[in-house]
Design a protein around this motif. Sequence first.
Motif, PDB file in Angstrom:
ATOM      1  N   PHE A  27       0.978  -1.080  -0.020  1.00  0.00           N
ATOM      2  CA  PHE A  27      -0.093  -0.007  -0.256  1.00  0.00           C
ATOM      3  C   PHE A  27       0.924   1.264   0.276  1.00  0.00           C
ATOM      4  N   GLY A  28       2.246   0.743  -0.313  1.00  0.00           N
ATOM      5  CA  GLY A  28       3.029   2.041  -0.373  1.00  0.00           C
ATOM      6  C   GLY A  28       3.616   2.066   0.909  1.00  0.00           C
ATOM      7  N   LYS A  29       4.630   3.547   1.355  1.00  0.00           N
ATOM      8  CA  LYS A  29       5.442   3.749   2.454  1.00  0.00           C
ATOM      9  C   LYS A  29       4.656   3.170   3.788  1.00  0.00           C
ATOM     10  N   LEU A  30       4.855   2.886   5.182  1.00  0.00           N
ATOM     11  CA  LEU A  30       4.012   3.060   5.814  1.00  0.00           C
ATOM     12  C   LEU A  30       5.673   3.540   7.479  1.00  0.00           C
ATOM     13  N   VAL A  31       5.165   4.407   7.854  1.00  0.00           N
ATOM     14  CA  VAL A  31       4.810   4.633   9.149  1.00  0.00           C
ATOM     15  C   VAL A  31       4.495   4.088   9.795  1.00  0.00           C
ATOM     16  N   ALA A  32       4.597   3.194  11.551  1.00  0.00           N
ATOM     17  CA  ALA A  32       3.907   2.797  12.570  1.00  0.00           C
ATOM     18  C   ALA A  32       4.480   3.662  13.508  1.00  0.00           C
ATOM     19  N   HIS A  33       4.667   3.093  14.846  1.00  0.00           N
ATOM     20  CA  HIS A  33       4.874   3.354  16.157  1.00  0.00           C
ATOM     21  C   HIS A  33       3.529   2.473  17.171  1.00  0.00           C
ATOM     22  N   SER A  34       4.148   1.936  17.786  1.00  0.00           N
ATOM     23  CA  SER A  34       3.606   0.893  18.613  1.00  0.00           C
ATOM     24  C   SER A  34       3.571   0.964  20.054  1.00  0.00           C
ATOM     25  N   GLY A  35       2.899   0.464  21.370  1.00  0.00           N
ATOM     26  CA  GLY A  35       3.359   1.039  22.959  1.00  0.00           C
ATOM     27  C   GLY A  35       2.613   0.351  23.311  1.00  0.00           C
ATOM     28  N   GLY A  36       2.395   0.307  24.569  1.00  0.00           N
ATOM     29  CA  GLY A  36       1.720  -0.369  25.884  1.00  0.00           C
ATOM     30  C   GLY A  36       1.915  -0.180  26.903  1.00  0.00           C
ATOM     31  N   ILE A  37       1.004  -0.201  27.749  1.00  0.00           N
ATOM     32  CA  ILE A  37       1.970  -0.733  29.395  1.00  0.00           C
ATOM     33  C   ILE A  37       0.509  -1.661  29.841  1.00  0.00           C
ATOM     34  N   PRO A  38       1.276  -2.276  31.143  1.00  0.00           N
ATOM     35  CA  PRO A  38       0.305  -3.137  31.583  1.00  0.00           C
ATOM     36  C   PRO A  38      -1.247  -2.710  31.191  1.00  0.00           C
ATOM     37  N   GLY A  39      -2.313  -3.900  30.467  1.00  0.00           N
ATOM     38  CA  GLY A  39      -3.349  -3.766  30.731  1.00  0.00           C
ATOM     39  C   GLY A  39      -3.790  -2.960  29.147  1.00  0.00           C
ATOM     40  N   PHE A  40      -2.733  -2.149  28.398  1.00  0.00           N
ATOM     41  CA  PHE A  40      -2.930  -1.547  26.921  1.00  0.00           C
ATOM     42  C   PHE A  40      -2.439  -1.819  26.274  1.00  0.00           C
ATOM     43  N   ALA A  41      -2.478  -1.115  24.964  1.00  0.00           N
ATOM     44  CA  ALA A  41      -1.719  -2.042  24.140  1.00  0.00           C
ATOM     45  C   ALA A  41      -2.148  -1.183  23.078  1.00  0.00           C
ATOM     46  N   SER A  42      -1.455  -0.279  22.198  1.00  0.00           N
ATOM     47  CA  SER A  42      -1.558   0.274  20.536  1.00  0.00           C
ATOM     48  C   SER A  42      -0.780   0.643  19.589  1.00  0.00           C
ATOM     49  N   ILE A  43      -1.301   0.796  18.227  1.00  0.00           N
ATOM     50  CA  ILE A  43      -0.476   1.184  17.046  1.00  0.00           C
ATOM     51  C   ILE A  43      -1.145   1.655  16.628  1.00  0.00           C
ATOM     52  N   LEU A  44      -0.001   2.929  15.794  1.00  0.00           N
ATOM     53  CA  LEU A  44      -0.599   3.740  14.679  1.00  0.00           C
ATOM     54  C   LEU A  44       0.323   3.398  13.007  1.00  0.00           C
ATOM     55  N   LEU A  45      -0.775   3.417  12.160  1.00  0.00           N
ATOM     56  CA  LEU A  45      -0.422   3.464  11.108  1.00  0.00           C
ATOM     57  C   LEU A  45      -0.784   3.954  10.105  1.00  0.00           C
ATOM     58  N   ARG A  46       0.780   4.922   9.924  1.00  0.00           N
ATOM     59  CA  ARG A  46       0.010   6.365   8.383  1.00  0.00           C
ATOM     60  C   ARG A  46       1.094   5.277   7.551  1.00  0.00           C
ATOM     61  N   PHE A  47       0.087   5.599   6.116  1.00  0.00           N
ATOM     62  CA  PHE A  47       0.683   5.221   5.365  1.00  0.00           C
ATOM     63  C   PHE A  47       0.181   6.821   4.094  1.00  0.00           C
ATOM     64  N   ILE A  48       1.997   6.923   3.621  1.00  0.00           N
ATOM     65  CA  ILE A  48       2.548   7.870   3.567  1.00  0.00           C
ATOM     66  C   ILE A  48       1.620   8.822   1.859  1.00  0.00           C
ATOM     67  N   ASP A  49       1.247   6.617   1.390  1.00  0.00           N
ATOM     68  CA  ASP A  49       1.313   7.708   0.102  1.00  0.00           C
ATOM     69  C   ASP A  49       0.072   7.221  -0.588  1.00  0.00           C
ATOM     70  N   SER A  50      -1.388   6.799   0.456  1.00  0.00           N
ATOM     71  CA  SER A  50      -2.638   6.178   0.022  1.00  0.00           C
ATOM     72  C   SER A  50      -3.131   7.994   0.848  1.00  0.00           C
ATOM     73  N   GLY A  51      -2.164   8.839   2.107  1.00  0.00           N
ATOM     74  CA  GLY A  51      -3.161   8.549   3.403  1.00  0.00           C
ATOM     75  C   GLY A  51      -3.651   8.533   4.115  1.00  0.00           C
TER      76      GLY A  51
END
Length: 80
Positions: A27-51
């Motif tokens: 789907f093109g260039k991806l920039v991502a960041h994930s994180g979490g603490i005990p009891g929670f998790a998250s991820i952010l995926l940004r596909f630069i080319d498609s917006g």
Amino acid sequence: MDQMYTPFKGEHDFAYGYGWIIQDTPFGKLVAHSGGIPGFASILLRFIDSGCSVHVLSNIMQDVSEIGKNLAAIVHEQNR
């Protein structure tokens, strides 16, 4: 932004730049960041080319990256 999304090879097995994991995907260039603490998790995926951006938040500690990838595939298929 260009510097932030420019990968460099460090001690990781993946491209990394100023806090972002950087990958080329079908789907093109991806920039991502994930994180979490005990009891929670998250991820952010940004596909630069498609917006397209996908955010996954979970109130249990689990790997949410596959959920994010599946959601991105759905969005990109619908926009074809």
